[in-house]
Design a protein around this motif. Structure first.
Motif, short mmCIF file in Angstrom:
data_model
loop_
_atom_site.label_atom_id
_atom_site.label_comp_id
_atom_site.label_asym_id
_atom_site.label_seq_id
_atom_site.Cartn_x
_atom_site.Cartn_y
_atom_site.Cartn_z
N SER A 19 9.95 12.19 1.87
CA SER A 19 11.17 11.80 1.18
C SER A 19 11.14 10.29 0.97
O SER A 19 11.38 9.51 1.88
N LEU A 20 10.81 9.88 -0.25
CA LEU A 20 10.71 8.45 -0.56
C LEU A 20 11.93 7.98 -1.34
O LEU A 20 11.92 7.88 -2.54
N GLY A 21 12.97 7.74 -0.65
CA GLY A 21 14.15 7.19 -1.28
C GLY A 21 15.09 8.24 -1.82
O GLY A 21 14.83 9.43 -1.82
N ASN A 22 16.20 7.75 -2.32
CA ASN A 22 17.24 8.60 -2.89
C ASN A 22 17.34 8.36 -4.39
O ASN A 22 18.34 7.88 -4.89
N GLY A 23 16.28 8.64 -5.09
CA GLY A 23 16.30 8.46 -6.53
C GLY A 23 15.22 7.51 -7.00
O GLY A 23 14.47 6.93 -6.21
N ARG A 24 15.16 7.35 -8.34
CA ARG A 24 14.12 6.53 -8.97
C ARG A 24 14.11 5.09 -8.51
O ARG A 24 13.07 4.51 -8.25
N ASP A 25 15.29 4.49 -8.44
CA ASP A 25 15.36 3.06 -8.10
C ASP A 25 14.84 2.80 -6.69
O ASP A 25 14.09 1.86 -6.46
N GLU A 26 15.24 3.66 -5.76
CA GLU A 26 14.80 3.47 -4.39
C GLU A 26 13.29 3.74 -4.25
O GLU A 26 12.59 3.04 -3.52
N LEU A 27 12.79 4.74 -4.97
CA LEU A 27 11.35 5.02 -4.97
C LEU A 27 10.59 3.82 -5.51
O LEU A 27 9.59 3.39 -4.95
N ARG A 28 11.07 3.24 -6.61
CA ARG A 28 10.43 2.07 -7.20
C ARG A 28 10.42 0.90 -6.21
O ARG A 28 9.41 0.22 -6.05
N GLU A 29 11.53 0.68 -5.53
CA GLU A 29 11.60 -0.40 -4.55
C GLU A 29 10.62 -0.17 -3.40
O GLU A 29 9.94 -1.11 -2.96
N LEU A 30 10.52 1.08 -2.93
CA LEU A 30 9.58 1.39 -1.86
C LEU A 30 8.14 1.17 -2.31
O LEU A 30 7.32 0.62 -1.57
N LEU A 31 7.83 1.58 -3.54
CA LEU A 31 6.47 1.37 -4.05
C LEU A 31 6.19 -0.11 -4.26
O LEU A 31 5.06 -0.57 -4.03
N ASP A 32 7.20 -0.88 -4.70
CA ASP A 32 7.03 -2.33 -4.84
C ASP A 32 6.65 -2.96 -3.51
O ASP A 32 5.84 -3.88 -3.46
N TRP A 33 7.22 -2.46 -2.44
CA TRP A 33 6.93 -2.99 -1.11
C TRP A 33 5.60 -2.45 -0.58
O TRP A 33 4.80 -3.19 -0.01
N MET A 34 5.35 -1.15 -0.78
CA MET A 34 4.23 -0.48 -0.15
C MET A 34 2.89 -0.70 -0.85
O MET A 34 1.87 -0.91 -0.19
N MET A 35 2.84 -0.63 -2.16
CA MET A 35 1.57 -0.64 -2.87
C MET A 35 0.74 -1.90 -2.66
O MET A 35 -0.49 -1.80 -2.55
N PRO A 36 1.33 -3.08 -2.58
CA PRO A 36 0.50 -4.26 -2.28
C PRO A 36 -0.25 -4.15 -0.95
O PRO A 36 -1.34 -4.69 -0.80
N LEU A 37 0.30 -3.41 0.00
CA LEU A 37 -0.37 -3.22 1.28
C LEU A 37 -1.63 -2.37 1.15
O LEU A 37 -2.53 -2.47 1.98
N PHE A 38 -1.71 -1.56 0.10
CA PHE A 38 -2.90 -0.75 -0.15
C PHE A 38 -3.95 -1.52 -0.96
O PHE A 38 -5.03 -1.00 -1.21
N ASN A 39 -3.64 -2.72 -1.37
CA ASN A 39 -4.57 -3.51 -2.18
C ASN A 39 -5.29 -4.58 -1.37
O ASN A 39 -5.94 -5.45 -1.93
N ILE A 40 -5.21 -4.50 -0.07
CA ILE A 40 -5.85 -5.48 0.81
C ILE A 40 -7.25 -5.00 1.17
O ILE A 40 -7.43 -3.89 1.66
N GLY A 41 -8.25 -5.83 0.91
CA GLY A 41 -9.62 -5.53 1.30
C GLY A 41 -10.14 -4.22 0.74
O GLY A 41 -9.94 -3.90 -0.43
N GLU A 42 -10.81 -3.44 1.60
CA GLU A 42 -11.42 -2.18 1.18
C GLU A 42 -10.39 -1.10 0.87
O GLU A 42 -10.73 -0.08 0.26
#
Length: 146
Positions: A19-42
């Motif tokens: 369950s990633l948030g309560n709607g599109r806006d919250e999902l977008r905010e979570l991805l804004d926070w989370m996705m840069p963490l997946f772009n570190i190194g390998e």
């Protein structure tokens, strides 16, 4: 901490879901926070898969933020009700009367699936209006997202 731990494990990619948030806006905010963490190194070389996307806008938001793949039952649910997702025309409500005279008009001009190659909008509309079960099969086989 969860991302730091999970990215140390020898997996081919990462599934992001639940369950990633309560709607599109919250999902977008979570991805804004989370996705840069997946772009570190390998981490950036591994696939990032988002589970259970519900609509086209959420798909666009996910792709823009670096999600590689995703799954969704939304296009299938739409198709079973007679609404088709197309590449150029957006959503087509195939049961509408205007499609009764759409002889020879492809369902999706850019799609080369069996349904779009062999049937036109008029025929698919007829199948839906006649409550033919094959209408559901044909409609769900021509799903196109973005």
């Amino acid at each position: 901490r969860s991302i730091d731990y999970l990215t140390t494990l020898p997996w081919d990619g990462y599934a992001i879901g639940g369950s990633l948030g309560n709607g599109r806006d919250e999902l977008r905010e979570l991805l804004d926070w989370m996705m840069p963490l997946f772009n570190i190194g390998e981490r950036s070389s591994k696939c990032r898969h988002l589970l259970g996307i519900a609509d086209v806008e959420s798909v666009r938001n996910a792709v823009e933020r670096g999600v590689d793949t995703m799954d969704s039952s939304y296009p299938t649910k739409l198709a079973r009700c007679g609404t088709l997702m197309t590449s150029r025309n957006g959503l087509i409500r195939i049961k509408q009367g205007k499609h009764s005279k759409s002889h020879g008009m492809k369902i999706d001009e850019d799609c080369e699936c069996s349904t779009c190659s062999h049937y036109d909008r008029s025929y698919l509309r007829h199948l839906f209006k006649a409550n033919e079960p094959v209408a559901l099969q044909l409609a769900t086989s021509t799903i196109y997202i973005i």
